[in-house]
Design an enzyme around this catalytic site. Structure first.
Site, PDB file in Angstrom:
ATOM      1  N   ARG A  74       0.832  -1.198   0.000  1.00  0.00           N
ATOM      2  CA  ARG A  74       0.000   0.000   0.000  1.00  0.00           C
ATOM      3  C   ARG A  74       0.868   1.250   0.000  1.00  0.00           C
ATOM      4  O   ARG A  74       0.507   2.273  -0.596  1.00  0.00           O
ATOM      5  CB  ARG A  74      -0.912  -0.012   1.233  1.00  0.00           C
ATOM      6  CG  ARG A  74      -1.810   1.192   1.398  1.00  0.00           C
ATOM      7  CD  ARG A  74      -2.842   1.325   0.295  1.00  0.00           C
ATOM      8  NE  ARG A  74      -3.555   0.090   0.031  1.00  0.00           N
ATOM      9  CZ  ARG A  74      -4.471  -0.062  -0.898  1.00  0.00           C
ATOM     10  NH1 ARG A  74      -4.785   0.957  -1.688  1.00  0.00           N
ATOM     11  NH2 ARG A  74      -5.062  -1.227  -1.088  1.00  0.00           N
ATOM     12  N   HIS A  99      -5.268  -3.774   4.592  1.00  0.00           N
ATOM     13  CA  HIS A  99      -5.157  -2.678   3.631  1.00  0.00           C
ATOM     14  C   HIS A  99      -3.698  -2.299   3.421  1.00  0.00           C
ATOM     15  O   HIS A  99      -3.283  -1.975   2.302  1.00  0.00           O
ATOM     16  CB  HIS A  99      -5.960  -1.469   4.115  1.00  0.00           C
ATOM     17  CG  HIS A  99      -6.218  -0.459   3.045  1.00  0.00           C
ATOM     18  ND1 HIS A  99      -5.598   0.773   3.021  1.00  0.00           N
ATOM     19  CD2 HIS A  99      -7.030  -0.491   1.955  1.00  0.00           C
ATOM     20  CE1 HIS A  99      -6.029   1.451   1.961  1.00  0.00           C
ATOM     21  NE2 HIS A  99      -6.882   0.713   1.296  1.00  0.00           N
ATOM     22  N   CYS A 100      -2.920  -2.358   4.478  1.00  0.00           N
ATOM     23  CA  CYS A 100      -1.501  -1.995   4.387  1.00  0.00           C
ATOM     24  C   CYS A 100      -0.732  -2.884   3.417  1.00  0.00           C
ATOM     25  O   CYS A 100       0.202  -2.435   2.761  1.00  0.00           O
ATOM     26  CB  CYS A 100      -0.840  -2.082   5.764  1.00  0.00           C
ATOM     27  SG  CYS A 100      -1.520  -0.976   7.006  1.00  0.00           S
ATOM     28  N   LEU A 101      -1.096  -4.155   3.331  1.00  0.00           N
ATOM     29  CA  LEU A 101      -0.301  -5.101   2.543  1.00  0.00           C
ATOM     30  C   LEU A 101      -0.787  -5.239   1.104  1.00  0.00           C
ATOM     31  O   LEU A 101      -0.147  -5.913   0.294  1.00  0.00           O
ATOM     32  CB  LEU A 101      -0.254  -6.464   3.228  1.00  0.00           C
ATOM     33  CG  LEU A 101      -1.562  -7.238   3.421  1.00  0.00           C
ATOM     34  CD1 LEU A 101      -1.984  -8.007   2.191  1.00  0.00           C
ATOM     35  CD2 LEU A 101      -1.405  -8.207   4.604  1.00  0.00           C
ATOM     36  N   ASN A 133      -8.825  -1.044   8.686  1.00  0.00           N
ATOM     37  CA  ASN A 133      -7.798  -1.469   7.747  1.00  0.00           C
ATOM     38  C   ASN A 133      -8.283  -2.605   6.839  1.00  0.00           C
ATOM     39  O   ASN A 133      -7.529  -3.487   6.451  1.00  0.00           O
ATOM     40  CB  ASN A 133      -6.520  -1.872   8.487  1.00  0.00           C
ATOM     41  CG  ASN A 133      -5.267  -1.656   7.665  1.00  0.00           C
ATOM     42  OD1 ASN A 133      -4.629  -2.600   7.231  1.00  0.00           O
ATOM     43  ND2 ASN A 133      -4.913  -0.404   7.432  1.00  0.00           N
TER      44      ASN A 133
END
Length: 371
Positions: free
Chosen positions: A99, A358-360, A308
């Site tokens: 992300r 969401h970060c990955l 997230n």
């Protein structure tokens, strides 16, 4: 002459719920990112890929080399993943948080304008500079990732620059610091972009960021929130506190316990969202999401947040934490996404890496209809 900006050529950052061509992730390998808890991490990833591959056209898994590809494929196969829906892309990474290290994809809804040198296709990339959240030194592979993805996909790549103190500089920005409704409104935080702590672009002020968003993402309206969640290693990413779920609706995490360090900043963000307007001057619909009870490891508070989640074609994957509020969060999102399955992914182990779903992930949008 100055080259035209993406927005001048009709490009915009689409909302996450718009159709995807693929979801990009990077296979985990760095034991230092999950100290003492790395063993479960590949299996969490295999579950993510299993769910996404049932809905997305393709899941692209970034691997460093052939050995990592074989190891990842073995885990995915054991987990029941249909490998025909998975593509592997060889590129070294320092960490897996695509992300932030990956590009932001943009789309053009209309026909090309005929400007010399403009992208021929309706999908392109905005490749921000990555510097590991202005915090870590080991990011030299991650900073090359956007160029490598452009070479793999054949998509046009912009590398935005701004002039600060008379000198042009690449713009540092992470995808987790912004969220859009695809119509011209963007959410971000003052803590991440305007603080002198982990300062991404020294000398770039609020108005400067708004110009960057307008020129590169087609954004006409920026909603500035305050602070992020306690334990956030990024110093205030918005994707742990507030997210668009449709063009007018935002979910915002709240913490009712007045003794919790998240209570006050999340109430401030909630107030700002309720006072905010969209690109057409209309008020936003704000829906509250709970926070899980604090998730800690060896005394450190980790950035566990239901906000997230990741919106894919046909499904929304949501981090869960063995908490009674898991059910509340899943039910809330199910009401907001009636056309998609809502699938919880156990993230108590994953969040030790200081990020979750969401970060990955990074979505590559499909070509707009008629584009």
């Amino acid at each position: 002459m100055t080259s035209p900006t993406p927005a001048q050529l009709g490009f915009r950052m689409p909302a996450e719920w718009e159709p995807h061509e693929a979801t990009w992730i990077a296979w985990p390998y760095n034991h230092e990112d999950w100290p003492g808890k790395f063993a479960p991490t590949p299996w969490v990833y295999s579950e993510i890929v299993r769910v996404l591959s049932r809905h997305e056209k393709s899941v692209v898994v970034v691997v460093a080399d052939g050995a990592m590809k074989r190891a990842a494929a073995k885990v995915l196969e054991k987990a029941g993943v249909n490998l025909e829906r998975v593509r592997f892309f060889k590129a070294a990474t320092d960490r897996v948080w695509l992300r932030d290290s990956g590009p932001t994809f943009v789309v053009r809804d209309g026909a090309p304008s005929g400007v010399e040198g403009e992208p021929a296709g309706p999908v392109a990339m905005v490749n921000w500079k990555f510097n590991a959240w202005a915090k870590y030194d080991n990011y030299h592979e991650d900073r090359r990732l956007g160029r490598r993805i452009a070479e793999e996909t054949g998509l046009h790549r912009w590398a935005p620059r701004v002039e600060i103190d008379g000198a042009p500089r690449r713009v540092v920005l992470e995808g987790g610091s912004i969220d859009v409704n695809g119509r011209g409104t963007l959410l971000t935080t003052e803590e991440c972009l305007l603080s002198d702590v982990q300062e991404r672009n020294p000398g770039l002020d609020r108005a400067g960021y708004e110009r960057v968003f307008a020129e590169n993402l087609g954004v006409s309206n920026v909603v500035w929130l305050g602070r992020g969640v306690h334990g956030d290693d990024t110093h205030g990413h918005v994707d742990d506190i507030a997210r668009f779920v449709d063009a007018r609706t935002v979910v915002a995490v709240v913490e009712p316990n007045v003794d919790d360090p998240n209570h006050e900043p999340l109430q401030d963000n909630l107030r700002r969202l309720r006072e905010a307007r969209d690109q057409d001057g209309e008020p936003l619909r704000v829906v509250e999401l709970p926070m899980p009870a604090p998730v800690t490891f060896e005394g450190d508070v980790l950035p566990a947040s239901y906000a997230n989640f990741y919106i894919a074609d046909g499904v929304v994957i949501v981090p869960t934490f063995n908490d009674p509020n898991d059910r509340v969060a899943l039910n809330t999102l199910a009401e907001l996404f009636p056309g998609r399955s809502i699938v919880g992914i156990h993230c108590v182990d994953l969040v030790l890496g200081l990020g979750t779903l969401h970060c990955l992930s990074q979505q590559q949008p499909a070509e707009p209809t008629g584009g």
